[in-house]
Scaffold this motif. Sequence first.
Motif, PDB file in Angstrom:
ATOM      1  N   GLN A   1      -2.421   8.232  -7.015  1.00  0.00           N
ATOM      2  CA  GLN A   1      -1.150   8.906  -7.111  1.00  0.00           C
ATOM      3  C   GLN A   1      -0.456   8.731  -5.803  1.00  0.00           C
ATOM      4  OE1 GLN A   1       0.012  10.491 -10.168  1.00  0.00           O
ATOM      5  NE2 GLN A   1      -2.090   9.280 -10.774  1.00  0.00           N
ATOM      6  N   VAL A   2       0.801   8.837  -5.877  1.00  0.00           N
ATOM      7  CA  VAL A   2       1.640   8.687  -4.535  1.00  0.00           C
ATOM      8  C   VAL A   2       2.236  10.039  -3.918  1.00  0.00           C
ATOM      9  CG1 VAL A   2       2.252   6.267  -4.949  1.00  0.00           C
ATOM     10  CG2 VAL A   2       3.861   8.021  -5.751  1.00  0.00           C
TER      11      VAL A   2
ATOM     12  N   ALA B   1      -6.431   7.720  -1.069  1.00  0.00           N
ATOM     13  CA  ALA B   1      -6.574   7.250  -2.712  1.00  0.00           C
ATOM     14  C   ALA B   1      -5.101   6.786  -3.121  1.00  0.00           C
ATOM     15  CB  ALA B   1      -7.172   8.206  -3.508  1.00  0.00           C
ATOM     16  N   GLY B   2      -4.341   6.648  -2.317  1.00  0.00           N
ATOM     17  CA  GLY B   2      -2.797   6.189  -2.783  1.00  0.00           C
ATOM     18  C   GLY B   2      -2.839   4.711  -3.228  1.00  0.00           C
ATOM     19  N   PRO B   3      -2.152   4.422  -4.469  1.00  0.00           N
ATOM     20  CA  PRO B   3      -2.327   3.074  -5.079  1.00  0.00           C
ATOM     21  C   PRO B   3      -1.858   1.751  -4.119  1.00  0.00           C
ATOM     22  CG  PRO B   3      -0.259   3.979  -5.858  1.00  0.00           C
ATOM     23  CD  PRO B   3      -1.013   5.029  -4.921  1.00  0.00           C
ATOM     24  N   THR B   4      -2.459   0.765  -4.209  1.00  0.00           N
ATOM     25  CA  THR B   4      -1.908  -0.448  -3.909  1.00  0.00           C
ATOM     26  C   THR B   4      -1.426  -1.354  -4.906  1.00  0.00           C
ATOM     27  OG1 THR B   4      -3.427  -0.672  -1.800  1.00  0.00           O
ATOM     28  CG2 THR B   4      -2.534  -2.611  -2.722  1.00  0.00           C
TER      29      THR B   4
ATOM     30  N   GLU C   1       1.024  -1.274  -0.025  1.00  0.00           N
ATOM     31  CA  GLU C   1      -0.076  -0.019  -0.070  1.00  0.00           C
ATOM     32  C   GLU C   1       0.894   1.306  -0.169  1.00  0.00           C
ATOM     33  OE1 GLU C   1      -3.868  -1.145   2.362  1.00  0.00           O
ATOM     34  OE2 GLU C   1      -2.380  -1.433   3.558  1.00  0.00           O
ATOM     35  N   MET C   2       0.634   2.258  -1.020  1.00  0.00           N
ATOM     36  CA  MET C   2       1.789   3.226  -1.162  1.00  0.00           C
ATOM     37  C   MET C   2       0.902   4.534  -0.802  1.00  0.00           C
ATOM     38  SD  MET C   2       3.933   1.314  -2.442  1.00  0.00           S
ATOM     39  CE  MET C   2       5.170   2.454  -2.674  1.00  0.00           C
ATOM     40  N   ARG C   3       1.774   5.382  -0.259  1.00  0.00           N
ATOM     41  CA  ARG C   3       1.211   6.574   0.597  1.00  0.00           C
ATOM     42  C   ARG C   3       0.757   7.324  -0.404  1.00  0.00           C
ATOM     43  NH1 ARG C   3       5.333  10.188   4.444  1.00  0.00           N
ATOM     44  NH2 ARG C   3       3.945  11.775   5.117  1.00  0.00           N
TER      45      ARG C   3
ATOM     46  N   ALA D   1      10.201   4.736  -4.039  1.00  0.00           N
ATOM     47  CA  ALA D   1       9.982   3.059  -3.219  1.00  0.00           C
ATOM     48  C   ALA D   1       8.969   2.529  -4.257  1.00  0.00           C
ATOM     49  CB  ALA D   1       8.983   3.436  -1.923  1.00  0.00           C
ATOM     50  N   LEU D   2       8.042   3.381  -4.922  1.00  0.00           N
ATOM     51  CA  LEU D   2       7.204   2.915  -6.020  1.00  0.00           C
ATOM     52  C   LEU D   2       8.005   2.480  -7.393  1.00  0.00           C
ATOM     53  CD1 LEU D   2       4.534   2.057  -7.187  1.00  0.00           C
ATOM     54  CD2 LEU D   2       4.120   4.838  -8.041  1.00  0.00           C
ATOM     55  N   ARG D   3       8.942   3.247  -7.665  1.00  0.00           N
ATOM     56  CA  ARG D   3       9.851   2.674  -8.818  1.00  0.00           C
ATOM     57  C   ARG D   3      10.422   1.488  -8.562  1.00  0.00           C
ATOM     58  NH1 ARG D   3      10.476   8.711  -9.110  1.00  0.00           N
ATOM     59  NH2 ARG D   3      12.554   8.463  -7.913  1.00  0.00           N
ATOM     60  N   LEU D   4      11.090   1.376  -7.216  1.00  0.00           N
ATOM     61  CA  LEU D   4      11.710   0.103  -6.907  1.00  0.00           C
ATOM     62  C   LEU D   4      10.665  -1.112  -6.986  1.00  0.00           C
ATOM     63  CD1 LEU D   4      13.731   1.060  -3.776  1.00  0.00           C
ATOM     64  CD2 LEU D   4      14.786   0.066  -5.960  1.00  0.00           C
TER      65      LEU D   4
END
Length: 344
Positions: A228-229, A256-259, A163-165, A236-239
């Motif tokens: 959106q993050v 509404a951050g992406p999982t 779960e991304m912030r 972290a998302l790119r990794l």
Amino acid sequence: MQVLRPISNKDFAALKTIAIESGHGFTSLPVDDDLLSSKIARSEQSFDKTVKQPQDEGYLFVLEDSNTGEILGTTAIEAAVGMQTPLYHYHLGKTVHHSRTLNVYNTVDILSMCNDYTGASEICTLFLREAFRQGLAGRFLSRSRFNFMALHADRFSDTVIAEMRGVSDEDGHSPFWQWLQEHFFSIEFPQADHLVGLGDKVFISELMPKYPIYANLLSKKAQAVIGQVHEKTKPALRLLEKEGFEHRGYVDLFDAGPTVESRLQNIKTVRETKRGKAHIVESGELDSVNGETWSVSNCRLADFRATFDTRVSWCTKTSSFKITADIASALKIVDGEEISGFLL
């Protein structure tokens, strides 16, 4: 040398410092002494537990400077989410409004609340203190979790999520939450965020809209941040995207951050990790590695240790690693013991 290991009681003060530094939106580490203590205790119990299949275990790690003892960061894995407390998401889908008579065809995005990731394993709580964000430490923290999961695959689900912030401002206010607050709640985002961190999610089922939400009815600012993050979360998302994680329309209820998700065996680090015997040698005996950096770990559970260094070489012919004595000491291994590693 930087060494990743399971957290212990002695790390409480360092974990609280990290919780304070992580700021708003980092719900897995709220600034609450009792909760932080319980997270440490739960982690210690999880590492000691005999497991036949993933249940409610939580594995919490810290990154330590072995020379100074300073804690530089933390990361964690939840074995199976939603088993004790429901895990809610919105799923972003579409509905079609079509009238042949009026020659009207409209496609509209809708947000539907769901529990689709119940039972999935979750990587979470990754935070590297700002002073130590140069170099490979962040990548090591992220990818080492997958190495641990590969070593102990029976403790985790085949589906892995993160779960991304989501987007929020410096005061912790989320544009998405502001719309929800206006129509369904009367509390600020940081308070709701804090309650979730404490595990108090009853208000979600009590107050969240029960029916799908038409995204085009949200404010323009709220619509713009769906999926959106946060700026600080982009690395972290790119990794994770490089590891093979994908966003399939699931977003956090509050910001509404992406999982993102992947199958465990499809994760790049899991596929590329090698296992073989360790041979302790002098630096001059290492094979030519052209400056490559390896992440290496022992293959243990409660006494898990991992580090990264250029003084490691892999021999495909013998399926073995050559490492120096100080690396072996950091991993708490002896010559001939099996270790695991991947190119960082």
